[in-house]
Design an enzyme around this catalytic site. Structure first.
Site, mmCIF file in Angstrom:
data_model
loop_
_atom_site.group_PDB
_atom_site.id
_atom_site.type_symbol
_atom_site.label_atom_id
_atom_site.label_comp_id
_atom_site.label_asym_id
_atom_site.label_seq_id
_atom_site.Cartn_x
_atom_site.Cartn_y
_atom_site.Cartn_z
ATOM 1 C CE1 TYR A 47 42.385 53.786 52.901
ATOM 2 C CE2 TYR A 47 43.463 52.575 50.948
ATOM 3 C CZ TYR A 47 43.121 52.786 52.200
ATOM 4 O OH TYR A 47 43.556 51.510 53.029
ATOM 5 C CE1 TYR A 201 37.069 50.282 45.060
ATOM 6 C CE2 TYR A 201 38.628 49.175 46.367
ATOM 7 C CZ TYR A 201 38.234 49.763 45.289
ATOM 8 O OH TYR A 201 39.529 50.355 44.583
ATOM 9 C CG HIS A 202 37.264 45.592 50.267
ATOM 10 N ND1 HIS A 202 36.412 46.180 50.865
ATOM 11 C CD2 HIS A 202 38.333 46.517 50.316
ATOM 12 C CE1 HIS A 202 36.644 47.400 51.559
ATOM 13 N NE2 HIS A 202 38.181 47.328 51.025
ATOM 14 C CE LYS A 557 49.490 37.704 48.314
ATOM 15 N NZ LYS A 557 49.216 38.905 47.476
ATOM 16 C CG ASP A 561 50.097 41.626 49.460
ATOM 17 O OD1 ASP A 561 48.666 42.101 49.485
ATOM 18 O OD2 ASP A 561 50.304 41.118 48.341
ATOM 19 C CG HIS A 563 45.548 43.094 47.764
ATOM 20 N ND1 HIS A 563 46.412 43.479 48.538
ATOM 21 C CD2 HIS A 563 44.497 43.754 47.638
ATOM 22 C CE1 HIS A 563 46.010 44.807 48.835
ATOM 23 N NE2 HIS A 563 44.717 44.809 48.229
#
Ligand code: 2CP
Length: 677
Positions: A47, A201-202, A557, A561, A563
């Site tokens: 990636y 994955y996440h 946040k 972003d 996350h």
């Protein structure tokens, strides 16, 4: 973690239904192909993407020259969220975590000199999937590569964005329609292109253990199958182009079992729905080593972690693999760390003999037994989700978030109390560790270039053609039977930008904004017997007495972003330690933060940033708040913050910076010290 016995014997597998199955045969538990890596090793697909198209193009070429076998594009957050680089909301985030793409001209530059009929390209794109997929197709056409020749994968997995990754643009329902439009269109026009990479994955990155990761992935896959089949598409026509993507963490045996169980369960699912061909039934997958398992402390240890995780992915039978660079808990990988990450895979492929045998764990008493246990655990989760009315209902009810966040909290509490060892973090900590150099991106320069390019594009294109194509796209968005990818391709070919296409869609589908929340009570419960935690709680109690009320923190946040694992963990930890805690919605602006701060007597302001945009975003926020508010508040920043940026943050008025791996005690103690000062 799936329960383990001290040893396994033939008795553990005697009853297992699939113990005599072979690789390349249904139910494909042992691998999608008979010969597996003997015929073709997994694709080394790293990636990559940063700054502008030229810089990323050079990195792609270097990757291919140094043994990479496929490409995987990382786009910046502005692109993910459908903003052109000149959009005011995107300024701080352009080019930080991936490449900035505003138009088909950028896409052409990104792949200049790379033969797209030969090299397969994965694009991690979900929110802005329409303009990005359209730009890729038009870039291919204009460089002489027919649609049928284009090979690769588009992530196009929007449901998990609402659960964890947060790069959505539209609400779940219109987003699902877009996903189905893309699958439908590609299944006819680009037969060699994988139209989805349904991702677990996440979930793992956000805290899910392997069984939950797999269950949520399959639950989402079911929702996609429902949506696509509802259009009358035959499973045998499109299923073989639905691909999967899993994380591989340090739980070595479970990860291998998870990948084997995934193929079994997918085969059962599509068989049950009536698929006939083996192509449709065999799951193909990409894997990525765990980003969360990387530590900022003693980062070279991450080379070892990544190698072990890569081996689990390979033993699990992945078709494609990304290995993380050891310095990614600090910043974007450098050329050197990226090379080491790639070499990890080359060494496994070429020096170890691992590719000689398909499914080398096949027949192991333990592995076969674990695979079955994993599959059973996942089936249990799927039954629970069904009982709630399916994954969308489970999402809306908050169940998905609670499960993931609950497992994240448990993992964090076990690290903080030392039950889960992390070398260099909670065991054998080294005092004099040298930090490796990190890659710096001149994002301001890229922003300037992208703005100029956008201006040139707008000056030289046929404006009436662009406007007509965008109006058609808006009209198509109102018609449920129109294929939105087909209309977006026309707009992109006319030189509409990514942001303009998104705006055209937003005239019919509003921008989605999810609420932010965290779990209270869980972290403290896990740690209630722990003397360290009790002592921190006493410190907070003492400060509470001093203030005459509970200390109050606002966690925010900023920018684009999405996350939120870290911010939610810290919120839960502070709350259970005795703070009053609020968290802002994602993507908050400085003005929104100011309004929240004005609404209650906050003592501390925590800012979480993993996007690399901490310097401009913190500066903007603190300028907006002004010196009086900043002096009154304890200001702390957490996330991926390179050491060299800490003095600048301190000069702005930040009182403490917490890198990944900071324990809850360390955060709370520092906070109390700052506040009491
Ligand atoms: C392969 N082939 C074989 C064999 N191996 N044929 C016979 N025997 C074998 N042993 C054939 C395949 O059927 C295929 O042909 C062709 O060779 C290429 O192999 P493949 O297995 O399809 O490999 P690939 O082209 O590399 O594709 C792998 C995936 C694909 C998994 C199917 O979806 C993919 O590359 N995904 C990557 C996703 C990704 O990079 N995501 C980035 C995430 P046919 O095509 O004719 O069948 S980064 C995400 C970040 C973290 C984020 O999301 O935020």
């Amino acid at each position: 973690m799936v329960e383990r016995k001290p040893f396994y014997s033939a008795d553990d597998i005697r009853h297992l239904e699939y113990q005599h199955s072979r690789p390349g045969e249904a139910p494909f538990l042992r691998g999608p192909f008979t010969q597996m890596y003997r015929h073709k090793p997994w694709t080394i697909r790293q990636y990559t993407g940063f700054a502008n198209a030229e810089a990323s193009n050079a990195a792609f070429k270097q990757t291919l020259a140094e043994g990479g076998q496929g490409l995987s594009v990382a786009f910046d957050l502005a692109t993910h969220l459908g903003f052109d680089s000149d959009h005011p909301a995107a300024q701080a985030d352009v080019a930080r975590t991936g490449v900035a793409i505003d138009s088909v001209e950028d896409m052409k530059r990104l792949f200049a000199g790379i033969d797209l009929s030969r090299v397969s390209v994965s694009m991690t794109m979900n929110g802005a999937v329409l303009p990005i997929m359209a730009a890729f197709i038009v870039a291919g056409e204009e460089s002489g590569v027919a649609r049928e020749q284009l090979r690769g994968t588009i992530q196009n997995d929007i449901l998990k964005e609402f659960m964890v990754r947060n790069t959505y643009i539209f609400a779940p329902k219109p987003s699902l329609r877009i996903c189905a439009d893309v699958v439908d269109y590609l299944s006819h026009a680009l037969p060699n292109f994988n139209s989805m990479s349904i991702s677990g994955y996440h979930f793992q990155e956000a805290g899910a253990e392997p069984a939950l990761e797999l269950a949520l992935t399959l639950a989402n896959a079911r929702a996609y199958l429902d949506a696509i089949s509802a259009r009358g598409l035959d499973l045998d026509h499109f299923c073989h182009r639905l691909s999967f993507f899993f994380g591989v963490g340090m739980n070595f045996f479970d990860e291998i079992a998870k990948l084997r169980a995934a193929r079994l369960l997918w085969c059962e699912e599509v068989e049950h729905r009536g698929a006939r061909s083996d192509r449709a039934k065999r799951m193909k997958m990409h894997c990525q080593t765990s980003g969360w398992s990387l530590t900022a402390q003693e980062p070279h240890n991450n080379l070892i972690r990544t190698t072990i995780e890569a081996m689990a992915g390979v033993f699990g039978g992945t078709q494609s693999l990304h290995t993380n660079a050891y310095d990614e808990a600090l910043s974007l990988p450098t050329e050197h760390s990226a090379r080491l990450a790639r070499n990890t895979q080359l060494i496994l492929q070429q020096e170890t003999g691992i590719c000689d045998v398909a499914d080398p764990w096949g027949g192991s008493y333990m592995m076969e037994s674990l695979t079955q246990q994993m599959a059973d655990k996942v089936r249990d989760y799927l039954r629970q989700i069904d009982a709630m009315g399916g994954i969308l209902a489970a999402l809306e009810s908050g169940w998905v978030s609670e499960q993931i966040h609950g497992q994240a909290l448990r993992a964090q509490s076990r690290i903080d109390n030392g039950q889960r060892p992390i070398i260099g973090v909670n065991r054998f900590v080294s005092d004099d560790e040298a930090r490796p150099p990190v890659r710096a991106i001149d994002a301001d320069e890229v922003l300037h270039q992208q703005r100029q390019r956008l201006q040139r594009l707008k000056e030289t294109r046929d404006t009436s053609r662009v406007e007509a194509a965008l109006a058609d796209l808006t009209t198509a968005a109102a018609s449920p039977t129109a294929n939105l990818l087909a209309f977006t391709i026309e707009a992109i070919r006319a030189r509409a930008t990514l942001g303009e296409c998104t705006q055209a869609l937003l005239k019919q589908m509003r921008r989605h904004q999810a609420d932010a929340h965290y779990l209270a009570g869980r972290y403290g419960l896990e740690r209630r017997q722990d003397t360290q935690w009790r002592s921190v709680r006493r410190e907070v109690d003492a400060y509470h007495q001093l203030l005459g009320r509970a200390p109050r923190a606002l966690l925010v946040k900023l920018g684009l972003d999405g996350h939120d694992r870290g911010v939610r963990l810290v919120a839960s930890g502070l709350k259970d330690a005795g703070f009053d805690v609020d968290i802002s919605a994602l993507f908050s602006t400085p003005e929104q933060v100011q309004r929240m701060l004005d609404s209650a007597p906050y003592d501390a302001l925590g800012i979480s940033l993993l996007s690399g945009a901490h310097l401009p975003l913190v500066e903007q926020l603190l300028n907006t708040l002004g010196p009086q508010s900043c002096d009154r508040l304890g200001v702390f920043v957490g996330g991926i913050i390179p050491d060299q940026d800490i003095p600048a943050l301190t000069a702005m008025g930040v009182d403490a910076v917490f890198p990944p791996g900071s324990s809850m005690e360390a955060i709370i103690r520092k906070l109390i010290t700052v506040l009491a000062d």
